[in-house]
Design an enzyme around this catalytic site. Sequence first.
Site, PDB file in Angstrom:
ATOM      1  N   LYS A  39      12.712   6.902  -4.184  1.00  0.00           N
ATOM      2  CA  LYS A  39      11.286   6.959  -4.546  1.00  0.00           C
ATOM      3  C   LYS A  39      10.552   7.945  -3.640  1.00  0.00           C
ATOM      4  CE  LYS A  39       7.593   4.268  -3.963  1.00  0.00           C
ATOM      5  NZ  LYS A  39       6.852   3.126  -3.486  1.00  0.00           N
ATOM      6  N   SER A  64       0.532   3.796   1.121  1.00  0.00           N
ATOM      7  CA  SER A  64       1.080   5.115   0.798  1.00  0.00           C
ATOM      8  C   SER A  64       0.095   6.003   0.038  1.00  0.00           C
ATOM      9  CB  SER A  64       2.380   4.970   0.001  1.00  0.00           C
ATOM     10  OG  SER A  64       2.143   4.301  -1.212  1.00  0.00           O
ATOM     11  N   HIS A  79      -7.404   0.858  -3.002  1.00  0.00           N
ATOM     12  CA  HIS A  79      -6.784  -0.055  -3.968  1.00  0.00           C
ATOM     13  C   HIS A  79      -6.343  -1.349  -3.304  1.00  0.00           C
ATOM     14  CE1 HIS A  79      -3.573   2.335  -2.161  1.00  0.00           C
ATOM     15  NE2 HIS A  79      -2.744   1.354  -2.403  1.00  0.00           N
ATOM     16  N   GLN A 103      -3.959  -4.886  -4.230  1.00  0.00           N
ATOM     17  CA  GLN A 103      -2.798  -5.143  -5.078  1.00  0.00           C
ATOM     18  C   GLN A 103      -2.664  -6.634  -5.341  1.00  0.00           C
ATOM     19  OE1 GLN A 103       0.655  -2.884  -3.847  1.00  0.00           O
ATOM     20  NE2 GLN A 103      -0.504  -1.847  -2.256  1.00  0.00           N
ATOM     21  N   ASN A 116       4.529  -3.643   4.612  1.00  0.00           N
ATOM     22  CA  ASN A 116       3.105  -3.688   4.280  1.00  0.00           C
ATOM     23  C   ASN A 116       2.700  -5.168   4.346  1.00  0.00           C
ATOM     24  OD1 ASN A 116       3.763  -4.889   1.782  1.00  0.00           O
ATOM     25  ND2 ASN A 116       3.625  -2.956   0.651  1.00  0.00           N
ATOM     26  N   THR A 162       3.025  -7.601   2.440  1.00  0.00           N
ATOM     27  CA  THR A 162       3.996  -8.575   1.934  1.00  0.00           C
ATOM     28  C   THR A 162       4.923  -9.073   3.054  1.00  0.00           C
ATOM     29  OG1 THR A 162       5.411  -6.743   1.255  1.00  0.00           O
ATOM     30  CG2 THR A 162       3.999  -7.683  -0.436  1.00  0.00           C
TER      31      THR A 162
HETATM   32  P1  AMP Z   1       0.412   1.305  -1.092  1.00  0.00           P
HETATM   33  O1  AMP Z   1       1.806   1.809  -0.853  1.00  0.00           O
HETATM   34  O2  AMP Z   1       0.164  -0.017  -0.448  1.00  0.00           O
HETATM   35  O3  AMP Z   1      -0.642   2.323  -0.751  1.00  0.00           O
HETATM   36  O4  AMP Z   1       0.293   0.996  -2.627  1.00  0.00           O
HETATM   37  C1  AMP Z   1       0.363   2.040  -3.573  1.00  0.00           C
HETATM   38  C2  AMP Z   1       1.254   1.569  -4.683  1.00  0.00           C
HETATM   39  O5  AMP Z   1       1.071   2.453  -5.785  1.00  0.00           O
HETATM   40  C3  AMP Z   1       2.720   1.588  -4.332  1.00  0.00           C
HETATM   41  O6  AMP Z   1       3.226   0.302  -4.499  1.00  0.00           O
HETATM   42  C4  AMP Z   1       3.339   2.568  -5.319  1.00  0.00           C
HETATM   43  O7  AMP Z   1       4.556   2.091  -5.824  1.00  0.00           O
HETATM   44  C5  AMP Z   1       2.311   2.650  -6.422  1.00  0.00           C
HETATM   45  N1  AMP Z   1       2.263   3.948  -7.101  1.00  0.00           N
HETATM   46  C6  AMP Z   1       2.666   5.172  -6.660  1.00  0.00           C
HETATM   47  N2  AMP Z   1       2.427   6.124  -7.592  1.00  0.00           N
HETATM   48  C7  AMP Z   1       1.853   5.502  -8.648  1.00  0.00           C
HETATM   49  C8  AMP Z   1       1.381   5.917  -9.919  1.00  0.00           C
HETATM   50  N3  AMP Z   1       1.470   7.202 -10.301  1.00  0.00           N
HETATM   51  N4  AMP Z   1       0.835   5.003 -10.745  1.00  0.00           N
HETATM   52  C9  AMP Z   1       0.775   3.706 -10.379  1.00  0.00           C
HETATM   53  N5  AMP Z   1       1.212   3.228  -9.189  1.00  0.00           N
HETATM   54  C10 AMP Z   1       1.743   4.113  -8.337  1.00  0.00           C
HETATM   55  P1  AMP Z   2       7.566   1.161  -0.542  1.00  0.00           P
HETATM   56  O1  AMP Z   2       8.614   2.123  -0.996  1.00  0.00           O
HETATM   57  O2  AMP Z   2       7.867   0.533   0.780  1.00  0.00           O
HETATM   58  O3  AMP Z   2       6.177   1.708  -0.623  1.00  0.00           O
HETATM   59  O4  AMP Z   2       7.597  -0.082  -1.547  1.00  0.00           O
HETATM   60  C1  AMP Z   2       8.208   0.010  -2.819  1.00  0.00           C
HETATM   61  C2  AMP Z   2       7.507  -0.794  -3.845  1.00  0.00           C
HETATM   62  O5  AMP Z   2       7.627  -2.185  -3.658  1.00  0.00           O
HETATM   63  C3  AMP Z   2       6.073  -0.582  -3.868  1.00  0.00           C
HETATM   64  O6  AMP Z   2       5.674  -0.735  -5.185  1.00  0.00           O
HETATM   65  C4  AMP Z   2       5.530  -1.684  -2.962  1.00  0.00           C
HETATM   66  O7  AMP Z   2       4.202  -1.957  -3.201  1.00  0.00           O
HETATM   67  C5  AMP Z   2       6.387  -2.785  -3.366  1.00  0.00           C
HETATM   68  N1  AMP Z   2       6.727  -3.735  -2.314  1.00  0.00           N
HETATM   69  C6  AMP Z   2       6.836  -3.503  -0.996  1.00  0.00           C
HETATM   70  N2  AMP Z   2       7.265  -4.603  -0.358  1.00  0.00           N
HETATM   71  C7  AMP Z   2       7.451  -5.542  -1.315  1.00  0.00           C
HETATM   72  C8  AMP Z   2       7.911  -6.872  -1.318  1.00  0.00           C
HETATM   73  N3  AMP Z   2       8.285  -7.467  -0.177  1.00  0.00           N
HETATM   74  N4  AMP Z   2       7.981  -7.543  -2.479  1.00  0.00           N
HETATM   75  C9  AMP Z   2       7.631  -6.930  -3.626  1.00  0.00           C
HETATM   76  N5  AMP Z   2       7.200  -5.675  -3.707  1.00  0.00           N
HETATM   77  C10 AMP Z   2       7.108  -4.989  -2.565  1.00  0.00           C
END
Ligand code: AMP
Ligand code: AMP
Length: 319
Positions: A53, A151, A156, A158, A271, A273
């Site tokens: 990813k 990220s 936002h 969640q 994060n 979680t």
């Molecule tokens: P965070 O990582 O906490 O900032 O949450 C951002 C979330 O947005 C992550 O869980 C990503 O998987 C998700 N994300 C990344 N790109 C996109 C996208 N194009 N549309 C919807 N969600 C996305």
């Molecule tokens: P990351 O690559 O660490 O940003 O997280 C990958 C994806 O999983 C993103 O969509 C996160 O928001 C989500 N995520 C991260 N940690 C968890 C967790 N423990 N359980 C479920 N989803 C998670």
Amino acid sequence: MLPENLSQLVSDTYATAAANGHVQFTESATNKFKDPKTGIQYVVSYAPSLLKKPERADQEAKASNPFEKPEPELTVSTDITGDGEYKLLLNKFPVVPEHVLLVTNEYKQQTSPLSPKDLITAYSLLDKLDDEDEDVRHMAFYNCGPSSGSSLDHKHLQLLKLPQKFTPFQDRLCNGRDFFLPDVQNEPLQDNKVAFSHFVVPLPEESSKVDEDTLAMVYAGLLQRALTFFQNWTDEKPRLSVGYNFMMTKRWVCMVPRSAARSDEQNIGFNATGYVGLVLVKYEETLKNITENPHLIDEVLLECGFPNTAGQKPTEYHY
Ligand code: AMP
Ligand code: AMP
């Protein structure tokens, strides 16, 4: 006002988006662990394919904001509260199905504090999506600042469904406790067996007793305590920027000040979680280390947070 059929709307949008490939769901193998020292229950999801990813740095290089013009297939609603303030999107890369994002329509920074409206909207979403009779519970969370594991920089929150029969340690901490406002006399709850600092306040059982002002005052009380860490630690770690995770279920709210997004030594990042016990692991070596010693999680959560301050008044850890 949220749509009456919100759960159905999320499920239908998710089913279509997953079927046509707009949502890229990642399968993970889940393992449950109990830390013998703290009694904390961990659900560890092992998902090596997530290594493919895009990382934060790649996204910055592209300088694109996926929340500005989101993919229509991922959009549950462009105006979820009916006043133009928020859209509700599906997470494009979920590990848990139907993971949704509450995104401000106007661009705001992910480093800005949550507003009373953000808080009550998140609470109302929890209230609509939870189904106590079916043991369906959700957690809303906000990863604030780069060290919090966020990220994307467009503001936002969640919402994630909690695994069934999973008890976050915050539940245990709030058992039998009534709602209170954190102030000089009343410290937020902290489990003294846990290594990392966390501030928890139980919420009123009846949702009619939870309003914008109550949530805003609780949040302000927790934020004030989290911010003292960044004043205390600046001499030792002068480049430390403000970062914290904020979590909310219908039973409680919790704030965790953060010092780092990840541990390079253990190859794991967290994060919000992670700080309720839902741990995402991408490397086999990390899973092996955790399997041998589940208490390692508590140590790494401390490395990415700050030491527990249970029993101390804020004046004692104040600058
Ligand atoms: P965070 O990582 O906490 O900032 O949450 C951002 C979330 O947005 C992550 O869980 C990503 O998987 C998700 N994300 C990344 N790109 C996109 C996208 N194009 N549309 C919807 N969600 C996305
Ligand atoms: P990351 O690559 O660490 O940003 O997280 C990958 C994806 O999983 C993103 O969509 C996160 O928001 C989500 N995520 C991260 N940690 C968890 C967790 N423990 N359980 C479920 N989803 C998670």
